[in-house]
Every structure is written in structure tokens, then in C-alpha cells.
Motif scaffolding. Structure first.
Motif, mmCIF file in Angstrom:
data_model
loop_
_atom_site.group_PDB
_atom_site.id
_atom_site.type_symbol
_atom_site.label_atom_id
_atom_site.label_comp_id
_atom_site.label_asym_id
_atom_site.label_seq_id
_atom_site.Cartn_x
_atom_site.Cartn_y
_atom_site.Cartn_z
ATOM 1 N N UNK A 95 43.116 41.540 35.342
ATOM 2 C CA UNK A 95 44.381 41.991 35.934
ATOM 3 C C UNK A 95 44.291 43.454 36.351
ATOM 4 N N UNK A 96 43.728 44.275 35.470
ATOM 5 C CA UNK A 96 43.625 45.704 35.758
ATOM 6 C C UNK A 96 42.771 45.982 36.981
ATOM 7 N N UNK A 97 41.600 45.351 37.007
ATOM 8 C CA UNK A 97 40.700 45.535 38.156
ATOM 9 C C UNK A 97 41.381 45.062 39.437
ATOM 10 N N UNK A 98 42.013 43.901 39.367
ATOM 11 C CA UNK A 98 42.636 43.326 40.562
ATOM 12 C C UNK A 98 43.739 44.239 41.092
ATOM 13 N N UNK A 99 44.631 44.669 40.214
ATOM 14 C CA UNK A 99 45.746 45.497 40.679
ATOM 15 C C UNK A 99 45.259 46.840 41.226
ATOM 16 N N UNK A 100 44.245 47.382 40.593
ATOM 17 C CA UNK A 100 43.707 48.648 41.103
ATOM 18 C C UNK A 100 43.112 48.445 42.495
ATOM 19 N N UNK A 101 42.381 47.341 42.648
ATOM 20 C CA UNK A 101 41.784 47.074 43.957
ATOM 21 C C UNK A 101 42.868 46.791 45.005
ATOM 22 N N UNK A 102 43.929 46.100 44.599
ATOM 23 C CA UNK A 102 45.050 45.884 45.525
ATOM 24 C C UNK A 102 45.546 47.227 46.060
ATOM 25 N N UNK A 103 45.770 48.164 45.146
ATOM 26 C CA UNK A 103 46.269 49.485 45.545
ATOM 27 C C UNK A 103 45.271 50.215 46.421
ATOM 28 N N UNK A 104 43.987 50.135 46.054
ATOM 29 C CA UNK A 104 43.003 51.009 46.694
ATOM 30 C C UNK A 104 42.414 50.473 47.984
ATOM 31 N N UNK A 105 42.184 49.171 48.025
ATOM 32 C CA UNK A 105 41.551 48.649 49.245
ATOM 33 C C UNK A 105 42.368 47.551 49.920
#
Lengths: 218, 218
Positions: A13-23
Motif C-alpha cells: 500500500x505504501x509503495x503504491x500510494x507513493x508511486x501514485x503521488x510521484x509518477x
DNA sequence: CCTCAAATTTGAACGTGTTCAAGAAAAGTA
DNA sequence: TACTTTTCTTGAACACGTTCAAATTTGAGG
């Protein structure tokens, strides 16, 4: 085995949400999430049945953030107008980091068959939590809202919040200031216009909206 | 080579739209369309750059159907209320065959980056044609609409039409009768409420909506 | 410690939308 | 007619979301 398991879930979840925000949503592929998290694709699917489920997770986190910020902001707001304004603004604050991803989010969420749809059964928890924010905003307001409306008002305002969100997604002004202005302008009109609900015709329309909104939840 | 070429294009569009109606959006794969049309997948892409472009084609055809039906229905409607009601109902009539596919349609259309988005540049033709229906409905109404609103009213009503469409997508009542009732109930309120636009605050909000709607078109 | 059932993890495989180099057909030119 | 250019058509290939049988790891009971 709950500890390690929960860790993995949080990791995904953490990786996914961070990637959503960043890329952004499109570039955040399930393979990319898995690679970044150092697990296999199938394993990510063990915790989230679909990419949409990760959006659901995002919805939950944003809503939790909204609840926290609203609780703080409502401390020094007594009349309905300022309480409603605070609720809407903190909602926008909570969503802000994901604005660039708003179009994909809403495209996912608006599909009636999607588990992420805010009206659907799969979102009951998040929706109820979000509704509670509006219940608090209305319930503790002084002077109180008209009796006739009190039970339905939180839900109607929540629907307005959905509309504001839609507006916000399309708003590309700097920092979405246009949406802020819309909120500031519309909230006093809404609170002042509450008396309109007494007009029989208007009340019927509102009832239609409410019952449709409820029927969707099935 | 325009003749044969146009034939192929029509063939693809026709097959696709029929399949949309009959088996839904998801099951109508590009491969299935190509197979049904007796051509290769790549050839379908020669005429429609994406599956979304086929949705755009559907949008155009539905809108043409709406225009035809509205023109007929507006013949015997003079006051704004009945003209508006006729316009909205004929719009619903034109969309009716695609209701089961409405969720996918709207999910495609609502994405700000989609060429099918009714606010986007790619939809200018269809949107203008749709707007014209509302311009006619308002322009020829007797008694005429208030001067102050006359220029913006068609656009505002078109936005309402978009909202009604959204409602309709979620409406699973038999024959979407609930949407029909909403239209019948809301239209008199809108026409009677036009005088509200004189209130300065309300006017500003409406301006915000309009300028956002315009700015999206880039 | 060992056993074994349950929970977790893997990676290949499927069908999808989409792309593209290559070829075939048609149209233009002489 | 013969050549060239443009338009049209093909089908293999790519990355994507998703599935699933099989392998591995874990924790409980003996």
C-alpha cells in the motif's frame, strides 16, 4: 502470521500510494509496484484483489486524513457556515497531494460497478466515516439547522462534497484556488438557502436525490 | 479511394456500436469488432485511433439522434419550461439503448485527458451541436428568458443536462423512470428559479462554473 | 525436534488495448 | 501500358491487469 503479513500489506500500500503521488496512476503498474516493493506480482494481488483496490486504500487514507484535519478545524467554528467551510477545505487539503491523479481516480470511482465507487457497498466504511464528518459539522452547529432538514442534511452536504470533488478534479488553477473560491462562495449560499427546502417542489427533488443515492448502495 | 474507405469506417463504427448495445463495452473487444467486421485489428485502428474513439463516435451518433428528436418535439412547445423538458426527455430517449453501457461510457468520458470528455477539445463538434439544441430551446422560448441570463443560459442548462446524464447512469429503476421524474420535477424549479441569478452571490458562483467549464476546453 | 495444514509467495500464462514494420491495393503520372 | 506515390491492410509483438497451479514459508500440535 499476522505481523509479517500485515507488514507486507502495508509495504504494498505504501509503495503504491507513493508511486501514485510521484509518477501518476498509469505509470504505477502492478509490476512496477511489485518490483519497487521487492515482491512478486502475484503477491501484491494476494493483498489487493485489483489495482482498483489500491485506489480504495487511497480513498480510506485520504478520508482518515480528512477526519483528523476536520476535527482540528471544527474546534473553533460554531455556526454552520464556518463549520461547513472548514469541513470542505480540510477535505480539499487531504486530497491535494493526489490532484494530478484525480482524473484517473474519479474515472475509476465513478463506474457504478467499481468497488471504489463511493456509493457502492465496498466503500461503506469509508463513506460512513466521511458522512460522520458532515454529521458532526451539522450536529454541533449553533444555531442548529432547521428541524425538517436535520436528518438528511449531512447526506445532502456529503453529496455536495462529491460535486466539489468533481469540480476540483477539473480545476487546474494554481493550487486549485478556483475550487477554494467556489467553496467560499457557495457555502454561505447553501446555508442561507436552507429555507428553500420548505418549498414542496424542492423538497421532492432532494428526496429523489437522496433515495437514488441510497438505492445505489443496494 | 474515399468511397471504399468510408465504407470500411462505417462498417467498423456500425459493428462496434451494435456490439456495445448488445453485449456491453467490456466484451466488445477490438479483436471481436475486427472479427465481426471481417477485417484485421490493425485496420480498425487505422480508422479509430483507440477504443475511446469509438465511444466518441457513439457520442456523435447519440447527439445527432437527440438533435433530430428535439427538433421534432420542440415544434409544439413554446414556454421555456416545456421546451426544456422536451429537450431533456428527448436526450434521455436518444441515450436509452446504451444505458447498460452508461457506466463504462461515463468512466471513459469523465477522464479529463480523454478525447471523449465532453469538455475537451476533441469533443468540440459534438458539444457545440448539443449546445445548439439548448440554444434553440432557450432562444425561441416565449416568454423569453431574462436578458441578463440569455447568453449564458444555454450553457448552464447544458451543464444541467450533463448532471442529469450522470444521474441517469446510476438510475436502475425500470426504464430509468426515476430520472424522468427528476426532470419533470426539476425543470419547473429551474425556470421559476431563474430570477435567483440576480442575487449577486449566486451570479458569481454561476460565473465560476461557466469559466471553469470553458477553461477545461483549453 | 518433527509433521502437516494453512498462509504466503512465486512466475508463467491469458486476454486486453495498442503499435508498427511490412506488404498489398489503389490512384496518380507519363 | 509501366512506374511511382499514396492509401489501406495485415498480423506479429509489446506492456498492461489479472489469474492460478505450484512451491515455499510459517506456526501449531505432538
Amino acid at each position: 502470521m499476522t505481523v509479517k503479513s500485515e507488514q507486507t500489506r502495508q509495504l504494498v500500500a505504501g509503495v503504491a500510494l507513493r508511486m501514485f503521488r510521484e509518477i501518476g496512476f498509469a505509470k504505477t503498474t502492478m509490476r512496477a509496484i511489485a518490483a519497487e516493493a521487492g515482491i512478486s506480482v502475484g503477491n501484491a494481488y494476494y493483498y489487493f484483489a485489483s489495482k482498483d483496490d489500491l485506489v480504495q486504500e487511497l480513498y480510506l487514507q485520504v478520508q482518515a486524513e480528512h477526519a483528523a484535519r476536520a476535527a482540528e478545524a471544527l474546534k473553533d467554528a460554531t455556526d454552520l457556515t464556518s463549520r461547513l467551510r472548514a469541513t470542505l477545505h480540510t477535505g480539499l487539503d487531504a486530497m491535494a497531494p493526489y490532484h494530478r491523479f484525480g482524473g484517473d481516480f474519479i474515472a475509476t470511482a465513478i463506474r457504478p460497478t467499481s468497488p471504489v465507487n463511493p456509493f457502492a457497498a465496498g466503500s461503506t466504511a469509508a463513506r460512513e466515516a466521511s458522512l460522520d464528518i458532515f454529521r458532526t459539522a451539522v450536529g454541533a452547529a449553533k444555531p442548529p439547522a432547521p428541524k425538517k432538514l436535520r436528518s438528511d442534511l449531512p447526506e445532502l452536504l456529503w453529496l455536495c462534497y462529491m460535486a466539489v470533488t468533481l469540480f476540483w478534479v477539473y480545476d487546474n488553477s494554481e493550487g486549485q484556488q478556483r475550487t477554494r473560491r467556489l467553496v467560499d462562495g457557495a457555502v454561505p449560499l447553501v446555508t442561507r438557502g436552507l429555507s428553500l427546502a420548505r418549498i414542496p417542489g424542492v423538497g421532492k427533488i432532494l428526496d429523489d436525490f437522496l433515495s437514488l443515492s441510497r438505492s445505489i448502495r443496494g
